[in-house]
Design a protein around this motif. Structure first.
Motif, mmCIF file in Angstrom:
data_model
loop_
_atom_site.group_PDB
_atom_site.id
_atom_site.type_symbol
_atom_site.label_atom_id
_atom_site.label_comp_id
_atom_site.label_asym_id
_atom_site.label_seq_id
_atom_site.Cartn_x
_atom_site.Cartn_y
_atom_site.Cartn_z
ATOM 1 N N LYS A 237 0.838 -1.197 0.000
ATOM 2 C CA LYS A 237 0.000 0.000 0.000
ATOM 3 C C LYS A 237 0.874 1.249 0.000
ATOM 4 C CE LYS A 237 -3.836 -2.109 2.555
ATOM 5 N NZ LYS A 237 -4.658 -2.057 3.789
ATOM 6 N N PRO A 238 0.790 2.079 -1.038
ATOM 7 C CA PRO A 238 1.610 3.295 -1.069
ATOM 8 C C PRO A 238 1.391 4.185 0.158
ATOM 9 C CG PRO A 238 0.613 2.888 -3.217
ATOM 10 C CD PRO A 238 -0.027 1.918 -2.269
ATOM 11 N N GLU A 239 0.152 4.173 0.683
ATOM 12 C CA GLU A 239 -0.167 5.024 1.833
ATOM 13 C C GLU A 239 0.711 4.696 3.038
ATOM 14 O OE1 GLU A 239 -2.312 3.184 0.181
ATOM 15 O OE2 GLU A 239 -3.806 4.526 -0.737
ATOM 16 N N TRP A 240 1.070 3.408 3.177
ATOM 17 C CA TRP A 240 1.845 3.003 4.350
ATOM 18 C C TRP A 240 3.234 3.637 4.334
ATOM 19 C CZ3 TRP A 240 6.313 0.341 5.711
ATOM 20 C CH2 TRP A 240 6.382 -0.120 7.031
ATOM 21 N N TRP A 241 3.753 3.879 3.147
ATOM 22 C CA TRP A 241 5.099 4.437 2.991
ATOM 23 C C TRP A 241 5.094 5.967 3.021
ATOM 24 C CZ3 TRP A 241 9.221 1.077 2.780
ATOM 25 C CH2 TRP A 241 8.914 -0.270 2.574
ATOM 26 N N ASP A 242 3.946 6.568 3.225
ATOM 27 C CA ASP A 242 3.781 8.022 3.177
ATOM 28 C C ASP A 242 3.357 8.524 4.556
ATOM 29 O OD1 ASP A 242 2.957 10.664 2.794
ATOM 30 O OD2 ASP A 242 2.083 10.260 0.831
ATOM 31 N N LYS A 243 4.244 9.254 5.242
ATOM 32 C CA LYS A 243 3.949 9.721 6.595
ATOM 33 C C LYS A 243 2.747 10.654 6.645
ATOM 34 C CE LYS A 243 8.061 11.338 7.669
ATOM 35 N NZ LYS A 243 9.171 11.918 8.489
ATOM 36 N N ALA A 244 2.477 11.345 5.543
ATOM 37 C CA ALA A 244 1.341 12.259 5.528
ATOM 38 C C ALA A 244 0.012 11.508 5.545
ATOM 39 C CB ALA A 244 1.411 13.163 4.300
ATOM 40 N N LYS A 245 0.037 10.241 5.154
ATOM 41 C CA LYS A 245 -1.193 9.446 5.093
ATOM 42 C C LYS A 245 -1.282 8.411 6.209
ATOM 43 C CE LYS A 245 -1.696 10.099 0.110
ATOM 44 N NZ LYS A 245 -1.767 9.440 -1.228
ATOM 45 N N SER A 246 -0.172 7.778 6.541
ATOM 46 C CA SER A 246 -0.191 6.728 7.560
ATOM 47 C C SER A 246 0.295 7.212 8.919
ATOM 48 C CB SER A 246 0.700 5.567 7.124
ATOM 49 O OG SER A 246 2.071 5.947 7.163
ATOM 50 N N ALA A 247 0.922 8.377 8.946
ATOM 51 C CA ALA A 247 1.558 8.954 10.142
ATOM 52 C C ALA A 247 2.868 8.270 10.498
ATOM 53 C CB ALA A 247 0.611 8.953 11.346
ATOM 54 N N GLY A 248 3.288 7.306 9.692
ATOM 55 C CA GLY A 248 4.574 6.661 9.908
ATOM 56 C C GLY A 248 4.456 5.330 10.618
ATOM 57 N N PRO A 249 5.492 4.480 10.516
ATOM 58 C CA PRO A 249 5.391 3.106 11.010
ATOM 59 C C PRO A 249 5.279 2.982 12.520
ATOM 60 C CG PRO A 249 7.613 3.575 10.224
ATOM 61 C CD PRO A 249 6.761 4.720 9.811
ATOM 62 N N ILE A 250 5.796 3.922 13.288
ATOM 63 C CA ILE A 250 5.646 3.832 14.748
ATOM 64 C C ILE A 250 4.181 4.016 15.129
ATOM 65 C CG2 ILE A 250 6.151 4.981 16.932
ATOM 66 C CD1 ILE A 250 8.454 3.332 16.025
ATOM 67 N N ILE A 251 3.528 4.998 14.534
ATOM 68 C CA ILE A 251 2.136 5.311 14.881
ATOM 69 C C ILE A 251 1.182 4.295 14.280
ATOM 70 C CG2 ILE A 251 0.285 7.031 14.578
ATOM 71 C CD1 ILE A 251 2.528 9.173 14.663
ATOM 72 N N GLU A 252 1.425 3.872 13.037
ATOM 73 C CA GLU A 252 0.475 2.997 12.344
ATOM 74 C C GLU A 252 0.701 1.527 12.664
ATOM 75 O OE1 GLU A 252 -1.378 0.510 9.373
ATOM 76 O OE2 GLU A 252 0.762 0.645 9.798
ATOM 77 N N MET A 290 11.346 -3.147 -2.395
ATOM 78 C CA MET A 290 10.110 -2.412 -2.127
ATOM 79 C C MET A 290 9.063 -2.702 -3.191
ATOM 80 S SD MET A 290 11.454 1.298 -0.783
ATOM 81 C CE MET A 290 9.776 1.940 -0.748
ATOM 82 N N ALA A 291 7.815 -2.858 -2.744
ATOM 83 C CA ALA A 291 6.714 -3.159 -3.653
ATOM 84 C C ALA A 291 6.052 -1.901 -4.195
ATOM 85 C CB ALA A 291 5.676 -4.026 -2.941
ATOM 86 N N VAL A 292 6.507 -0.738 -3.748
ATOM 87 C CA VAL A 292 5.933 0.526 -4.224
ATOM 88 C C VAL A 292 7.047 1.376 -4.826
ATOM 89 C CG1 VAL A 292 4.136 0.463 -2.453
ATOM 90 C CG2 VAL A 292 6.244 1.733 -2.033
ATOM 91 N N ASP A 293 6.648 2.345 -5.623
ATOM 92 C CA ASP A 293 7.591 3.287 -6.226
ATOM 93 C C ASP A 293 7.704 4.495 -5.305
ATOM 94 O OD1 ASP A 293 9.110 4.996 -7.704
ATOM 95 O OD2 ASP A 293 7.792 5.028 -9.466
ATOM 96 N N GLU A 294 8.737 4.506 -4.484
ATOM 97 C CA GLU A 294 8.876 5.562 -3.480
ATOM 98 C C GLU A 294 9.174 6.923 -4.106
ATOM 99 O OE1 GLU A 294 10.552 5.571 1.053
ATOM 100 O OE2 GLU A 294 11.986 5.063 -0.510
ATOM 101 N N SER A 295 9.605 6.926 -5.350
ATOM 102 C CA SER A 295 9.900 8.205 -5.994
ATOM 103 C C SER A 295 8.651 9.058 -6.177
ATOM 104 C CB SER A 295 10.567 7.960 -7.356
ATOM 105 O OG SER A 295 9.654 7.359 -8.275
ATOM 106 N N LYS A 296 7.484 8.419 -6.085
ATOM 107 C CA LYS A 296 6.223 9.147 -6.205
ATOM 108 C C LYS A 296 5.798 9.813 -4.896
ATOM 109 C CE LYS A 296 4.476 6.187 -9.935
ATOM 110 N NZ LYS A 296 3.392 5.246 -10.366
ATOM 111 N N ILE A 297 6.529 9.530 -3.835
ATOM 112 C CA ILE A 297 6.237 10.121 -2.530
ATOM 113 C C ILE A 297 7.222 11.255 -2.286
ATOM 114 C CG2 ILE A 297 6.083 9.690 -0.038
ATOM 115 C CD1 ILE A 297 5.601 6.733 -0.727
#
Length: 443
Positions: A237-252, A290-297
């Motif tokens: 899920k691209p959202e998981w790699w995006d702190k603006a959407k998931s709040a980051g791995p510690i929080i999510e 990585m399963a997502v394209d991080e360059s889009k974030i």
């Protein structure tokens, strides 16, 4: 048929207010596997509303979560899902059709799909009033007083007295909205609404055995040590790699282990939290699968690869947590340790096949206890239903182990770790920039 009578402990303790000096616990022998539990007796319908038609509610290949499955087993033919609410109408309709094509059709044959909670409220027949509302929508849409992200307030407004189950974390909104979540917690407490939050690891038999050992031996926790290494290759899920959407791995994601830390260590001195991170742009932070394209974030929104935190508890005990985005394949590697005078309790692999290693005074060897058939997802649902129904032969049996207020404190704690790691990164970048400037100036 089980007896039904007002419990002698119908107040805040069983409902999990989080105010007790000792956190609520359950005798581990009472946490019975789902296939050995008899359906709750009675012939009356038990109306439920599901908010969210995603994986957490109906299951997926990615993990053991599937709330609908547990409600079906707990309530049997009494379960009536009166509404399924999700803006993705096609997805909701599809999962509903699968249920209607199965042996649990009686629970779903009259279920109506709504795009919003307001649509359900406007169109609800009196006979469809729910006894429980299960919130499995993304956390970005709850835990706030802002319109559109205030599902808890909407439930309290339109269905006062109706029990609530919410998934964790309570929110993934901006840090400045944490106080709004505390206001919601106070409103839930003041209304005496039964409310449980899905920190299911508290319901593990292994965790409750750890609590039992601590309580029976009157131990004081000295330290908690948590480690969570995820298999990032399977996170698509691209959202998981995006702190603006998931709040980051510690929080999510790391929230479960931060919550376990608080469950055993007590309240955290938030001002004491310190943390460091390994970021995506550092040499050791490069990931190859990585399963997502991080360059889009956008760069500033990319998640850290490692976060390591330490803190003090109000009791004086010390805690630590390291979250790692490093493993490939599909299996995670997770451990949680608790130390007290003479005792070491180490929980390994809590999500799949929990193993507890116990060392006690007088013996340098560890005792190993394995828990092959445990299902904490079912235990949290089972305890919630028992408290809603008030079915108790002994009032000690059912406990809500994670209240909304308790869950908000965990949410606040995870934000404190994220902010501490960001401050340490900013300090390092500033120091590097100052050193470069000084070198350029010939100082």
């Amino acid at each position: 048929m089980s007896s039904r009578r007002p419990s002698e402990r119908r107040g805040s303790d069983r409902r999990g207010s989080g105010a007790a000096s000792r956190r609520p616990s359950i005798d581990p022998s009472r946490l019975i596997p789902m296939d050995r539990v008899t359906h709750v007796g009675g012939s009356d319908d038990f109306n439920v509303v599901f908010i969210g038609a995603g994986n957490i509610m109906f299951g997926s290949d990615e993990g053991p979560w599937n709330h609908s499955f547990r409600f079906e087993h707990k309530l049997g033919r009494r379960l009536k899902v009166v509404a399924l609410i999700d803006p993705a109408i096609e997805r909701a309709t599809a999962v509903l059709q699968k249920k209607c094509d199965s042996f649990v059709v009686s629970a779903y044959q009259d279920t109506r799909v709504f795009k919003t909670f307001e649509d359900f409220v406007r169109n609800m027949a009196p006979r469809d009033r729910p006894r429980a509302i299960i919130v499995g929508s993304p956390p970005m849409y709850r835990g706030s007083t802002q319109p559109g992200r205030d599902i808890e307030l909407q439930i309290l407004k339109y269905f006062p007295g109706v029990a609530i189950f919410l998934e964790k974390p309570v929110a993934t909104g901006p840090e400045e909205e944490i106080q709004e979540a505390f206001k919601i917690a106070q409103m839930i407490n003041d209304s005496k609404t039964i409310c449980s939050v899905g920190y299911m690891l508290r319901y593990l038999k292994a965790v409750q055995m750890m609590k039992q050992i601590i309580d029976e031996n009157n131990l004081t926790v000295m330290s908690t040590i948590a480690r969570y290494a995820c298999a990032y290759q399977a996170i698509s899920k691209p959202e998981w790699w995006d702190k603006a959407k998931s709040a980051g791995p510690i929080i999510e994601q790391g929230t479960h282990f931060c919550d376990l830390s608080r469950y055993f260590g007590g309240e955290v001195d938030i001002a004491s939290v310190q943390a460091h991170s390994l970021e995506w742009d550092e040499n050791a932070g490069q990931l190859s699968k990585m399963a997502v394209d991080e360059s889009k974030i956008p760069p500033e929104r990319r998640i850290p690869r490692v976060t390591a935190a330490t803190w003090k508890y109000d009791s004086g005990a010390v805690g630590s947590f390291t979250h790692v985005v490093a493993l490939q394949g599909s299996n995670y590697s997770c451990e949680f340790e608790v130390y007290a005078d003479g005792y070491s309790l180490k929980l390994v692999n809590p999500y799949v096949q929990p193993v507890l290693y116990i060392r006690k005074p007088g013996d340098d060897n560890e005792t190993t206890v394995r828990f092959a058939d445990d299902d904490p997802f079912f235990s949290e649902v089972s305890n919630l239903i028992d408290i809603i129904e008030d079915i108790e032969e002994e009032p000690e049996a059912a406990q809500i182990l994670s209240s909304y207020d308790d869950a908000v404190r965990t949410y606040e704690f995870t934000w404190a770790i994220r902010k501490a790691s960001e401050r340490s990164r900013e300090a390092k970048l500033k120091a590097s920039a100052d050193a470069a400037a000084a070198l350029k100036a010939g100082v």
